[in-house]
Write an enzyme that holds these catalytic residues in place. Structure first.
Site, short mmCIF file in Angstrom:
data_model
loop_
_atom_site.label_atom_id
_atom_site.label_comp_id
_atom_site.label_asym_id
_atom_site.label_seq_id
_atom_site.Cartn_x
_atom_site.Cartn_y
_atom_site.Cartn_z
N LYS A 489 0.93 -1.19 -0.07
CA LYS A 489 -0.17 0.02 -0.07
C LYS A 489 0.84 1.31 -0.19
CE LYS A 489 -3.75 2.58 0.40
NZ LYS A 489 -4.43 2.60 -0.96
N GLU A 490 2.08 1.30 1.00
CA GLU A 490 2.76 2.51 1.04
C GLU A 490 3.56 2.95 -0.43
OE1 GLU A 490 3.05 4.45 3.32
OE2 GLU A 490 1.94 3.67 4.93
N SER A 491 4.10 1.83 -1.04
CA SER A 491 4.83 1.98 -2.15
C SER A 491 5.08 1.36 -3.41
CB SER A 491 6.48 2.03 -1.29
OG SER A 491 6.70 0.66 -1.20
#
Length: 624
Positions: A489-491
């Protein structure tokens, strides 16, 4: 331009050419000499031959090399190689005042200096002013300060009567939105004396938005006054939505707004009113035409009803949605939950069964509700052999992949994104699979999402750095599937990812967090190192997990929004089931974030074939 390489090179040859390329690229060659030409030819078949030529042309920006520069720009027009050379070439032409040549090589871009020079040079070389100056209006109407190269152009534009008071106010609003207060102050000085009363009135409204209710002070009913009224209402909306609603209705009756301006105000106003408990606001909302009730307003209305545990009214509210809105899986789920809580079990089960067939946060919740296993609906991309061969030999793809192997990630993604514009949808899917096979996972994920091809779970949810994730997760007693979900989700596994707030790397760790977790200062490059970044991110997940009594929902929310906000939201809400509590999170970004991470955790859990579904725990969880 040829899409395919003239001759592919074998892996061992490529390694040798790569080393030679890096060495040769760093040197400045005489591009008119035989040694350079021989060296260039030695890179035949190597993906970055063009980048060697680019590097040397950039080191030889001289008028005597114009023909070679022009040929390169023509050959690579609109590719990522284009602007890398065109920008320094245009700067050179400005420096030595080659106006006709600048006009010849200029291409529209976001570079305001180049744009101003282009218009100025057109006028100076005899182009009719009246065909140039109308374009200057769009350039001037900007929320940022513009370079000094634009001053002469704007002076002529102003002299010819193009700058109006209405345009000045439009730019004031743009500058205000961008928080460029120095520019706002400068623009105020351009207004005539007769409009200074508006400046003072606007300043008062900024300090106290309630002042906008004094509509009698807006005497002339012109566009400038309307700009200020709209800005004032938007400021007032989040302080006193009922008063903002009253001002909006009065100003509308006075004919102050165009339809577009009304729509603009209503986007925020409807949301604010939807979350209000004031009887007047609720009555207005209930009588509002359904076309104005967007998803954000529905979200707040549903959240308000969930906070109060009012499932009867929730059922009524959801039944009033448009047919299209009712089909949304979010509102389908909450219809089922409202039926469940009001003892209409059969209706609830029918919707749960429908949703459980979908791979989504709400589908996984529904599956857990009826005791079914969540479905992934995995469909691997099937690649015909000839198409795979064609894709892997395309020049732009080869350049992108070789740049990726050299860890020139920004250039690599730039080449990749350009390449995608050259391919049809089937070819893009094949390219995404190829990127995945080569270990370039973020391009596989990104490219499939861009074309809406979402069913190859291997490409969309890869598990890179398995050894590092596994060891760190075990070491810190963190669910590995959850850690993967956070990174995804983050990167999307971009190791060089950097956010607007300074978060870095695969797990998007902020330097202040990294230093706290590490108990010593780390440099930026250390935080970006994948091994270190995974360790820091998982250690922080472990810290949050302990802080929130092993509740991974709260820990996930804290990873996105910070622990202090989680404590504030916990204090603000009564005891709620976790699915209802998530819907009441005030920040849309955080609501969407936790839903995605929970869904991704389920997907990774299934891919790993271990552990219980997090949604089994989720449906039983109560936030106290």
């Amino acid at each position: 331009m040829c899409l395919f390489s003239v001759a592919a090179v074998k892996a061992n040859e490529r390694d040798s050419l790569r080393a030679d390329f890096l060495q040769a690229e760093a040197v400045k060659w005489n591009i008119n000499g035989t040694p350079y030409k021989d060296k260039y030819k030695s890179f035949d078949g190597y993906a970055l031959q063009d980048y060697f030529q680019l590097a040397q042309l950039k080191k030889n920006i001289l008028m005597k090399n114009e023909a070679q520069i022009a040929d390169f720009l023509s050959l690579y027009n609109n590719t990522p190689l284009d602007w890398s050379l065109r920008k320094p070439w245009l700067s050179h032409l400005i420096r030595y005042k080659y106006k006709e040549r600048f006009i010849k090589y200029y291409k529209p871009s976001s570079n305001k200096q180049f744009t101003c020079n282009y218009y100025q040079y057109q006028i100076e070389t005899g182009v009719d002013k009246n065909s140039v100056l109308p374009h200057v209006t769009k350039l001037w109407l900007n929320g940022e300060s513009l370079p000094k190269e634009c001053d002469r152009l704007f002076s002529l534009w102003t002299k010819k009567g193009y700058r109006t008071n209405e345009l000045i106010w439009q730019r004031v609003m743009l500058a205000q939105k961008n928080r460029k207060y120095g520019l706002v102050k400068y623009l105020f000085k351009l207004l005539p004396q007769k409009e200074q009363y508006l400046v003072e009135l606007w300043k008062k409204i900024k300090r106290s938005p309630k002042q906008v209710a004094q509509l009698q002070k807006f005497k002339r009913n012109n566009a400038q006054e309307t700009f200020i009224i709209i800005d004032g209402i938007k400021r007032l909306i989040w302080k006193d939505e009922v008063l903002a609603l009253s001002v909006f209705e009065k100003a509308s009756m006075q004919g102050r707004f165009s339809n577009n301006q009304k729509q603009n105000i209503l986007k925020s106003l409807v949301t604010a009113v939807a979350r209000s408990n004031d009887p007047k606001a609720q009555l207005w909302f209930s009588n509002l035409e359904r076309e104005y009730i967007h998803s954000g307003a529905i979200q707040w209305r549903v959240a308000s009803l969930l906070r109060n545990g009012n499932y009867d009214d929730l059922t009524t509210e959801l039944e009033q949605l448009t047919v299209e809105q009712q089909a949304d899986r979010q509102w389908l789920y909450w219809r089922a939950r409202s039926f469940e809580r009001t003892k209409q079990t059969d209706k609830a089960q029918l919707i749960y069964q429908q949703l459980a067939e979908q791979r989504s946060y709400y589908g996984f919740l529904a599956a857990a509700k009826i005791g079914d296993k969540s479905v992934l609906n995995h469909q691997a991309i099937s690649i015909p052999g000839h198409l795979n061969d064609n894709i892997s030999t395309m020049k732009a793809g080869q350049r992108a992949m070789e740049l990726y192997r050299l860890n020139r990630l920004t250039e690599a993604r730039r080449e990749w994104n350009y390449w995608m514009t050259e391919l049809n949808e089937t070819e893009q899917m094949v390219a995404a699979k190829w990127a995945h096979q080569q270990g370039w996972y973020d391009r596989g994920i990104y490219s499939l999402s861009q074309i809406g091809s979402l069913n190859d779970m291997d490409v969309r949810f890869p598990m890179p750095f398995q050894n590092e994730f596994s060891k760190a997760a075990k070491r810190h007693n963190v669910n590995e599937a959850w850690a993967y979900a956070i990174a995804r989700k983050e990167s999307i596994f971009m190791s060089d990812a950097t956010s607007s707030v300074g978060a870095l790397g695969l797990m998007q760790v902020k330097p202040i967090t990294a230093n706290y977790i590490n108990k010593s200062k780390l440099r930026r490059w250390q935080i970006l190192d994948p091994d270190t970044n995974i360790e820091l991110g998982i250690r922080y997940l472990s810290y949050l997990q302990k802080k929130f009594n092993n509740n991974i929902v709260l820990a996930t929310v804290a990873y996105n929004a910070g622990p202090k906000k989680v404590y504030r939201w916990l204090k603000a809400e009564p005891s709620l089931p976790v699915d209802a509590w998530i819907e009441t999170i005030p920040y849309k970004e955080t609501r969407d974030y936790v839903k995605s991470v929970m869904a991704f955790t389920e997907i990774y859990q299934q891919k790993q074939g271990s552990g219980e579904s997090p949604f089994i725990q989720l449906i039983e969880m109560q936030i106290e």
